[in-house]
Scaffold this motif. Structure first.
Motif, PDB file in Angstrom:
ATOM      1  N   GLN A  37      -4.946  45.955 -33.610  1.00 63.33           N
ATOM      2  CA  GLN A  37      -3.846  46.850 -33.229  1.00 63.33           C
ATOM      3  C   GLN A  37      -2.654  46.656 -34.161  1.00 63.33           C
ATOM      4  OE1 GLN A  37      -4.180  49.110 -30.337  1.00 63.33           O
ATOM      5  NE2 GLN A  37      -6.221  48.462 -30.919  1.00 63.33           N
ATOM      6  N   GLY A  38      -2.056  47.768 -34.580  1.00 67.83           N
ATOM      7  CA  GLY A  38      -0.891  47.695 -35.438  1.00 67.83           C
ATOM      8  C   GLY A  38      -1.099  48.464 -36.728  1.00 67.83           C
ATOM      9  N   GLU A  39      -0.277  48.152 -37.722  1.00 66.62           N
ATOM     10  CA  GLU A  39      -0.299  48.875 -38.986  1.00 66.62           C
ATOM     11  C   GLU A  39      -0.687  47.947 -40.126  1.00 66.62           C
ATOM     12  OE1 GLU A  39       3.084  51.239 -39.723  1.00 66.62           O
ATOM     13  OE2 GLU A  39       3.124  52.098 -37.722  1.00 66.62           O
ATOM     14  N   ARG A  53      -3.359  52.671 -39.352  1.00 65.62           N
ATOM     15  CA  ARG A  53      -2.718  52.303 -38.092  1.00 65.62           C
ATOM     16  C   ARG A  53      -3.761  52.430 -36.994  1.00 65.62           C
ATOM     17  NH1 ARG A  53       1.159  55.569 -38.064  1.00 65.62           N
ATOM     18  NH2 ARG A  53       0.507  57.135 -36.556  1.00 65.62           N
ATOM     19  N   ASP A  55      -4.267  52.202 -32.892  1.00 59.88           N
ATOM     20  CA  ASP A  55      -3.571  52.234 -31.608  1.00 59.88           C
ATOM     21  C   ASP A  55      -4.600  52.472 -30.518  1.00 59.88           C
ATOM     22  OD1 ASP A  55      -1.834  52.452 -29.517  1.00 59.88           O
ATOM     23  OD2 ASP A  55      -0.954  54.358 -30.125  1.00 59.88           O
ATOM     24  N   ARG A 132      -1.188  42.988 -42.633  1.00 61.56           N
ATOM     25  CA  ARG A 132      -0.522  43.527 -41.447  1.00 61.56           C
ATOM     26  C   ARG A 132       0.958  43.778 -41.745  1.00 61.56           C
ATOM     27  NH1 ARG A 132      -2.098  43.267 -36.071  1.00 61.56           N
ATOM     28  NH2 ARG A 132      -3.600  41.581 -36.484  1.00 61.56           N
ATOM     29  N   GLN A 135       6.360  45.129 -37.387  1.00 61.98           N
ATOM     30  CA  GLN A 135       6.648  46.151 -36.383  1.00 61.98           C
ATOM     31  C   GLN A 135       8.131  46.513 -36.430  1.00 61.98           C
ATOM     32  OE1 GLN A 135       4.062  47.546 -34.424  1.00 61.98           O
ATOM     33  NE2 GLN A 135       3.009  46.409 -36.027  1.00 61.98           N
ATOM     34  N   LYS A 192       9.868  53.553 -40.098  1.00 60.06           N
ATOM     35  CA  LYS A 192      10.043  52.378 -39.239  1.00 60.06           C
ATOM     36  C   LYS A 192      11.286  51.642 -39.702  1.00 60.06           C
ATOM     37  CE  LYS A 192       6.274  50.154 -39.739  1.00 60.06           C
ATOM     38  NZ  LYS A 192       5.338  49.027 -39.570  1.00 60.06           N
ATOM     39  N   VAL A 194      13.101  48.214 -39.580  1.00 58.83           N
ATOM     40  CA  VAL A 194      12.792  46.809 -39.314  1.00 58.83           C
ATOM     41  C   VAL A 194      14.028  45.966 -39.589  1.00 58.83           C
ATOM     42  CG1 VAL A 194      11.322  44.864 -39.959  1.00 58.83           C
ATOM     43  CG2 VAL A 194      10.385  47.188 -39.946  1.00 58.83           C
ATOM     44  N   ASP A 211       6.572  55.849 -42.752  1.00 63.52           N
ATOM     45  CA  ASP A 211       5.418  55.860 -41.857  1.00 63.52           C
ATOM     46  C   ASP A 211       4.598  57.129 -42.058  1.00 63.52           C
ATOM     47  OD1 ASP A 211       3.830  54.763 -39.757  1.00 63.52           O
ATOM     48  OD2 ASP A 211       4.730  56.182 -38.367  1.00 63.52           O
TER      49      ASP A 211
END
Length: 221
Positions: A37-39, A53, A55, A132, A135, A192, A194, A211
């Motif tokens: 899970q994640g990008e 990505r 999800d 990875r 987030q 995104k 951050v 993104d």
């Protein structure tokens, strides 16, 4: 005596062949979808790096032009996406070819392994390594077709951005990671935001990371 020695030598050769280092190496268990899970961003490919990505049980991918998305699962140690749909932007042929190749690979299924924060996908010919991504808060912004002169640490050309079309343009003192705007083209982006821990005194406390390019339009003067 010589016949016996020949048989012994032949047996030694056969045993050495059985112990050959080319024998297949056992792989560890494949990761689960929950672990992925994640990008993820492809390493070592620069601006042409593939973005993934994951999800829940859905996968989004971008290899150069259009975003592709659809249901995905890990089956038999392979990550497989079914019936990938795609956005319909026109891009340079080489970018669209990268999209088509990745779509074929994912629909056929790619061997998947996970080592810490590094993901590896392979179709037997190509091996793709991903890292990875951090987030952050997802935001939508507009980017003007032209930059504007500004002064940060030194004179520079700033992007003009805004979150609402009814608001005036604001100067963005920095770049958007993964975004390479073309002069004369206006964009709507999903980014995104951050937070940066302990940034240098002359640097921003936030990072903007591309993104998705939601829309783009050539602006005629």
């Amino acid at each position: 005596m010589s016949y016996r020695l020949t048989l012994l030598a032949l047996g030694a050769v056969l045993l050495a062949g059985c112990a050959s280092p080319t024998a297949p190496v056992r792989q560890g268990p494949a990761p689960t979808m929950e672990q992925l899970q994640g990008e993820w961003k492809q390493t070592g490919a620069g601006d042409k790096g593939i973005l993934l990505r994951i999800d829940q049980q859905r996968l989004f991918a971008k290899a150069g032009c259009n975003g592709m998305f659809g249901p995905a699962a890990i089956d038999g140690g392979k990550l497989r996406a079914e019936r990938l749909a795609s956005t319909l932007m026109m891009c340079p042929p080489e970018a669209m070819q990268r999209d088509a190749k990745l779509s074929r690979q994912l629909e056929a299924g790619m061997d998947v392994s996970l080592d810490g924060e590094r993901l590896k996908l392979s179709d037997g010919k190509d091996a793709l390594t991903f890292e990875r991504q951090p987030q952050g808060e997802v935001k939508f912004i507009y980017v003007a077709a032209e930059r504007k002169a500004c002064t940060g640490v030194a004179p520079m050309q700033c992007l003009q951005v805004r979150a609402d079309k009814s608001k005036p343009w604001e100067l963005h003192y920095g770049e958007i990671e993964g975004f390479q705007p073309e002069p004369g083209v206006a964009y709507r982006l999903r980014i995104k935001e951050v937070k940066v821990d302990n940034p240098p005194a002359d640097a921003s406390s936030i990072r903007w990371i591309l993104d998705l390019v939601v829309e783009q339009e050539v602006v005629k003067h």
